[in-house]
Design a protein around this motif. Structure first.
Motif, PDB file in Angstrom:
ATOM      1  N   UNK A  45     -86.489 -35.947 -15.290  1.00  0.00           N
ATOM      2  CA  UNK A  45     -87.716 -36.700 -15.018  1.00  0.00           C
ATOM      3  C   UNK A  45     -87.551 -37.461 -13.712  1.00  0.00           C
ATOM      4  N   UNK A  46     -86.396 -38.100 -13.550  1.00  0.00           N
ATOM      5  CA  UNK A  46     -86.090 -38.783 -12.304  1.00  0.00           C
ATOM      6  C   UNK A  46     -86.861 -40.056 -12.102  1.00  0.00           C
ATOM      7  N   UNK A  47     -86.627 -40.655 -10.951  1.00  0.00           N
ATOM      8  CA  UNK A  47     -87.228 -41.960 -10.646  1.00  0.00           C
ATOM      9  C   UNK A  47     -88.266 -41.875  -9.530  1.00  0.00           C
ATOM     10  N   UNK A  48     -88.597 -40.658  -9.138  1.00  0.00           N
ATOM     11  CA  UNK A  48     -89.509 -40.480  -8.004  1.00  0.00           C
ATOM     12  C   UNK A  48     -90.971 -40.370  -8.409  1.00  0.00           C
ATOM     13  N   UNK A  49     -91.318 -40.674  -9.639  1.00  0.00           N
ATOM     14  CA  UNK A  49     -92.709 -40.603 -10.056  1.00  0.00           C
ATOM     15  C   UNK A  49     -92.901 -39.639 -11.210  1.00  0.00           C
ATOM     16  N   UNK A  50     -94.149 -39.493 -11.615  1.00  0.00           N
ATOM     17  CA  UNK A  50     -94.492 -38.678 -12.780  1.00  0.00           C
ATOM     18  C   UNK A  50     -94.234 -37.196 -12.518  1.00  0.00           C
ATOM     19  N   UNK A  51     -93.785 -36.528 -13.583  1.00  0.00           N
ATOM     20  CA  UNK A  51     -93.603 -35.078 -13.538  1.00  0.00           C
ATOM     21  C   UNK A  51     -94.319 -34.482 -14.736  1.00  0.00           C
ATOM     22  N   UNK A  53     -94.816 -31.909 -17.896  1.00  0.00           N
ATOM     23  CA  UNK A  53     -93.916 -31.400 -18.932  1.00  0.00           C
ATOM     24  C   UNK A  53     -93.385 -30.026 -18.546  1.00  0.00           C
ATOM     25  N   UNK A  54     -94.226 -29.196 -17.966  1.00  0.00           N
ATOM     26  CA  UNK A  54     -93.762 -27.850 -17.600  1.00  0.00           C
ATOM     27  C   UNK A  54     -92.718 -27.901 -16.490  1.00  0.00           C
ATOM     28  N   UNK A  55     -92.874 -28.803 -15.540  1.00  0.00           N
ATOM     29  CA  UNK A  55     -91.884 -28.941 -14.466  1.00  0.00           C
ATOM     30  C   UNK A  55     -90.547 -29.426 -15.026  1.00  0.00           C
ATOM     31  N   UNK A  56     -90.588 -30.378 -15.943  1.00  0.00           N
ATOM     32  CA  UNK A  56     -89.365 -30.899 -16.553  1.00  0.00           C
ATOM     33  C   UNK A  56     -88.695 -29.817 -17.391  1.00  0.00           C
ATOM     34  N   UNK A  57     -89.487 -29.086 -18.175  1.00  0.00           N
ATOM     35  CA  UNK A  57     -88.945 -28.017 -19.022  1.00  0.00           C
ATOM     36  C   UNK A  57     -88.216 -26.984 -18.172  1.00  0.00           C
ATOM     37  N   UNK A  58     -88.790 -26.655 -17.035  1.00  0.00           N
ATOM     38  CA  UNK A  58     -88.155 -25.685 -16.140  1.00  0.00           C
ATOM     39  C   UNK A  58     -86.825 -26.221 -15.605  1.00  0.00           C
ATOM     40  N   UNK A  59     -86.798 -27.486 -15.209  1.00  0.00           N
ATOM     41  CA  UNK A  59     -85.568 -28.092 -14.693  1.00  0.00           C
ATOM     42  C   UNK A  59     -84.457 -28.124 -15.747  1.00  0.00           C
ATOM     43  N   UNK A  61     -84.396 -26.197 -18.498  1.00  0.00           N
ATOM     44  CA  UNK A  61     -84.137 -24.859 -19.026  1.00  0.00           C
ATOM     45  C   UNK A  61     -84.500 -24.704 -20.489  1.00  0.00           C
ATOM     46  N   UNK A  62     -85.585 -25.365 -20.893  1.00  0.00           N
ATOM     47  CA  UNK A  62     -86.078 -25.246 -22.265  1.00  0.00           C
ATOM     48  C   UNK A  62     -87.573 -24.950 -22.235  1.00  0.00           C
ATOM     49  N   UNK A  63     -88.124 -24.614 -23.393  1.00  0.00           N
ATOM     50  CA  UNK A  63     -89.568 -24.398 -23.475  1.00  0.00           C
ATOM     51  C   UNK A  63     -90.282 -25.745 -23.494  1.00  0.00           C
ATOM     52  N   UNK A  64     -91.565 -25.730 -23.196  1.00  0.00           N
ATOM     53  CA  UNK A  64     -92.351 -26.967 -23.248  1.00  0.00           C
ATOM     54  C   UNK A  64     -92.386 -27.487 -24.682  1.00  0.00           C
ATOM     55  N   UNK A  65     -92.437 -26.589 -25.651  1.00  0.00           N
ATOM     56  CA  UNK A  65     -92.426 -27.007 -27.057  1.00  0.00           C
ATOM     57  C   UNK A  65     -91.157 -27.748 -27.427  1.00  0.00           C
ATOM     58  N   UNK A  66     -90.022 -27.233 -27.003  1.00  0.00           N
ATOM     59  CA  UNK A  66     -88.747 -27.898 -27.267  1.00  0.00           C
ATOM     60  C   UNK A  66     -88.692 -29.244 -26.556  1.00  0.00           C
ATOM     61  N   UNK A  67     -89.151 -29.275 -25.324  1.00  0.00           N
ATOM     62  CA  UNK A  67     -89.162 -30.529 -24.570  1.00  0.00           C
ATOM     63  C   UNK A  67     -90.066 -31.557 -25.234  1.00  0.00           C
TER      64      UNK A  67
END
Length: 144
Positions: A45-51, A53-59, A61-67
């Protein structure tokens, strides 16, 4: 034991020890109510602002559902804030709360400790060689 065998031994042991050491580090911190996987989500997620769910899931390496399951827990524990995008209400955005930022800083300190230990006793040329070796390994993992 030749250099190849030594390198293999060190690499295998390093892989085996890394998650255990990180788990112990998190457990000893004031953020012991979350797991190492949760900490990696906060890092993504980081500290650089909003991300999204799909971008975080990709980073991570999980599905959006798992995230979603993990983020629900992190929201309940006060580490992240979930909002809807103003541009597209279907998009869920996630940011770190103040508590999440503190956990992020703690995890960053752990990584800094590792980097200092890796660099100890190396001159700049040796450090560049280490960076190249680690880059080669990362690139190899991306092809598997």
């Amino acid at each position: 034991m030749d250099d190849y065998e030594k390198l293999n031994e060190v690499l295998v042991q390093l892989f085996n020890d890394t998650l255990e050491v990180e788990r112990k580090y998190v457990e000893k911190s004031r953020f012991r109510d979350i797991s190492v996987n949760d900490m990696h989500i906060l890092e993504a997620i980081g500290i650089d602002g909003a991300k999204s769910m799909s971008a975080i899931a990709k980073l991570v390496g999980v599905t959006v559902g798992t995230l979603t399951i993990a983020v629900n827990s992190l929201v309940k524990k006060g580490y992240v804030i979930r909002t809807r995008s103003e541009k597209d209400r279907r998009v869920v955005l996630v940011t770190l709360s103040e508590k999440g930022r503190a956990a992020y800083a703690c995890h960053k300190e752990f990584h800094n400790d590792i980097l200092q230990a890796m660099r100890k006793g190396l001159d700049d040329d040796q450090c560049r060689i280490l960076i190249q070796a680690m880059t080669n390994l990362r690139d190899h993992f991306l092809t598997i």
